[in-house]
Design a protein around this motif. Structure first.
Motif, PDB file in Angstrom:
ATOM      1  N   GLU A  31      17.568 -27.552 -30.965  1.00 42.92           N
ATOM      2  CA  GLU A  31      16.859 -26.557 -30.169  1.00 42.92           C
ATOM      3  C   GLU A  31      16.669 -25.267 -30.967  1.00 42.92           C
ATOM      4  O   GLU A  31      15.608 -24.662 -30.949  1.00 42.92           O
ATOM      5  CB  GLU A  31      17.631 -26.277 -28.885  1.00 42.92           C
ATOM      6  N   GLU A  32      17.697 -24.841 -31.694  1.00 37.22           N
ATOM      7  CA  GLU A  32      17.596 -23.633 -32.512  1.00 37.22           C
ATOM      8  C   GLU A  32      16.609 -23.838 -33.651  1.00 37.22           C
ATOM      9  O   GLU A  32      15.826 -22.959 -33.969  1.00 37.22           O
ATOM     10  CB  GLU A  32      18.967 -23.265 -33.066  1.00 37.22           C
ATOM     11  N   ALA A  33      16.629 -25.012 -34.264  1.00 36.63           N
ATOM     12  CA  ALA A  33      15.709 -25.300 -35.361  1.00 36.63           C
ATOM     13  C   ALA A  33      14.269 -25.296 -34.862  1.00 36.63           C
ATOM     14  O   ALA A  33      13.370 -24.846 -35.562  1.00 36.63           O
ATOM     15  CB  ALA A  33      16.055 -26.644 -35.994  1.00 36.63           C
ATOM     16  N   SER A  34      14.043 -25.757 -33.653  1.00 39.07           N
ATOM     17  CA  SER A  34      12.681 -25.782 -33.139  1.00 39.07           C
ATOM     18  C   SER A  34      12.172 -24.370 -32.867  1.00 39.07           C
ATOM     19  O   SER A  34      10.992 -24.096 -33.056  1.00 39.07           O
ATOM     20  CB  SER A  34      12.594 -26.633 -31.875  1.00 39.07           C
ATOM     21  N   SER A  35      13.054 -23.456 -32.461  1.00 42.28           N
ATOM     22  CA  SER A  35      12.606 -22.080 -32.245  1.00 42.28           C
ATOM     23  C   SER A  35      12.249 -21.428 -33.578  1.00 42.28           C
ATOM     24  O   SER A  35      11.260 -20.699 -33.664  1.00 42.28           O
ATOM     25  CB  SER A  35      13.669 -21.266 -31.516  1.00 42.28           C
ATOM     26  N   TRP A  36      13.048 -21.678 -34.608  1.00 49.06           N
ATOM     27  CA  TRP A  36      12.695 -21.169 -35.935  1.00 49.06           C
ATOM     28  C   TRP A  36      11.425 -21.831 -36.439  1.00 49.06           C
ATOM     29  O   TRP A  36      10.613 -21.193 -37.113  1.00 49.06           O
ATOM     30  CB  TRP A  36      13.832 -21.400 -36.930  1.00 49.06           C
ATOM     31  N   GLY A  37      11.243 -23.092 -36.120  1.00 45.46           N
ATOM     32  CA  GLY A  37      10.017 -23.787 -36.513  1.00 45.46           C
ATOM     33  C   GLY A  37       8.793 -23.188 -35.844  1.00 45.46           C
ATOM     34  O   GLY A  37       7.742 -23.047 -36.469  1.00 45.46           O
ATOM     35  N   ARG A  38       8.929 -22.818 -34.566  1.00 40.50           N
ATOM     36  CA  ARG A  38       7.809 -22.186 -33.860  1.00 40.50           C
ATOM     37  C   ARG A  38       7.468 -20.844 -34.484  1.00 40.50           C
ATOM     38  O   ARG A  38       6.292 -20.527 -34.691  1.00 40.50           O
ATOM     39  CB  ARG A  38       8.165 -21.979 -32.386  1.00 40.50           C
ATOM     40  N   ILE A  39       8.479 -20.040 -34.800  1.00 39.28           N
ATOM     41  CA  ILE A  39       8.235 -18.732 -35.423  1.00 39.28           C
ATOM     42  C   ILE A  39       7.583 -18.922 -36.781  1.00 39.28           C
ATOM     43  O   ILE A  39       6.616 -18.237 -37.119  1.00 39.28           O
ATOM     44  CB  ILE A  39       9.560 -17.946 -35.543  1.00 39.28           C
ATOM     45  N   ARG A  41       5.805 -21.499 -37.864  1.00 33.69           N
ATOM     46  CA  ARG A  41       4.424 -21.985 -37.707  1.00 33.69           C
ATOM     47  C   ARG A  41       3.495 -20.852 -37.283  1.00 33.69           C
ATOM     48  O   ARG A  41       2.364 -20.751 -37.744  1.00 33.69           O
ATOM     49  CB  ARG A  41       4.372 -23.117 -36.689  1.00 33.69           C
ATOM     50  N   LYS A  42       3.982 -19.968 -36.416  1.00 32.56           N
ATOM     51  CA  LYS A  42       3.149 -18.872 -35.933  1.00 32.56           C
ATOM     52  C   LYS A  42       2.855 -17.878 -37.051  1.00 32.56           C
ATOM     53  O   LYS A  42       1.737 -17.379 -37.177  1.00 32.56           O
ATOM     54  CB  LYS A  42       3.823 -18.173 -34.761  1.00 32.56           C
ATOM     55  N   LEU A  43       3.861 -17.564 -37.872  1.00 28.47           N
ATOM     56  CA  LEU A  43       3.682 -16.581 -38.936  1.00 28.47           C
ATOM     57  C   LEU A  43       3.014 -17.145 -40.189  1.00 28.47           C
ATOM     58  O   LEU A  43       2.556 -16.380 -41.022  1.00 28.47           O
ATOM     59  CB  LEU A  43       5.035 -15.967 -39.320  1.00 28.47           C
ATOM     60  N   CYS A  44       2.978 -18.443 -40.345  1.00 30.50           N
ATOM     61  CA  CYS A  44       2.474 -19.043 -41.587  1.00 30.50           C
ATOM     62  C   CYS A  44       1.191 -19.839 -41.414  1.00 30.50           C
ATOM     63  O   CYS A  44       0.736 -20.482 -42.352  1.00 30.50           O
ATOM     64  CB  CYS A  44       3.542 -19.935 -42.209  1.00 30.50           C
ATOM     65  N   SER A  45       0.607 -19.837 -40.221  1.00 27.44           N
ATOM     66  CA  SER A  45      -0.622 -20.605 -40.039  1.00 27.44           C
ATOM     67  C   SER A  45      -1.628 -19.795 -39.232  1.00 27.44           C
ATOM     68  O   SER A  45      -1.271 -18.812 -38.571  1.00 27.44           O
ATOM     69  CB  SER A  45      -0.321 -21.927 -39.317  1.00 27.44           C
ATOM     70  N   GLY A  46      -2.869 -20.183 -39.316  1.00 28.16           N
ATOM     71  CA  GLY A  46      -3.924 -19.496 -38.582  1.00 28.16           C
ATOM     72  C   GLY A  46      -4.269 -18.153 -39.191  1.00 28.16           C
ATOM     73  O   GLY A  46      -3.947 -17.858 -40.339  1.00 28.16           O
ATOM     74  N   LYS A  47      -4.943 -17.331 -38.419  1.00 21.84           N
ATOM     75  CA  LYS A  47      -5.371 -16.017 -38.916  1.00 21.84           C
ATOM     76  C   LYS A  47      -4.184 -15.112 -39.200  1.00 21.84           C
ATOM     77  O   LYS A  47      -4.195 -14.351 -40.172  1.00 21.84           O
ATOM     78  CB  LYS A  47      -6.307 -15.355 -37.907  1.00 21.84           C
TER      79      LYS A  47
END
Length: 79
Positions: A31-39, A41-47
């Motif tokens: 669960e903790e790894a998935s929250s870091w994964g979400r952060i 993905r948000k900071l490293c992808s898209g605009k």
């Protein structure tokens, strides 16, 4: 830090002559790894990710430029 995928590993090439089966369970901090994964993905992808990479590159450029300027100043300083 990446968690190992859960699954079964079968090894029949053991010197003891026995077949081995290893079962890997999912990591307890998934669960903790998935929250870091979400952060991540948000900071490293898209605009936003492109903006972060550009700003990081500009900051790195200026840091190296200033370091080179200061180093060059002291190396070529007239005595």
């Amino acid at each position: 830090m990446q968690s190992q995928p859960s699954g079964v590993h079968y090894c029949r090439w053991d010197d003891s002559g026995r077949d081995e089966v290893h079962v890997a369970a999912a990591a307890p901090m998934e669960e903790e790894a998935s929250s870091w994964g979400r952060i991540s993905r948000k900071l490293c992808s898209g605009k936003l990710g492109i903006t972060m990479k550009v700003l990081g590159g500009v900051a790195l450029f200026w840091a190296v430029f200033i370091l080179g300027y200061v180093t060059g100043y002291y190396v070529h300083k007239c005595k």
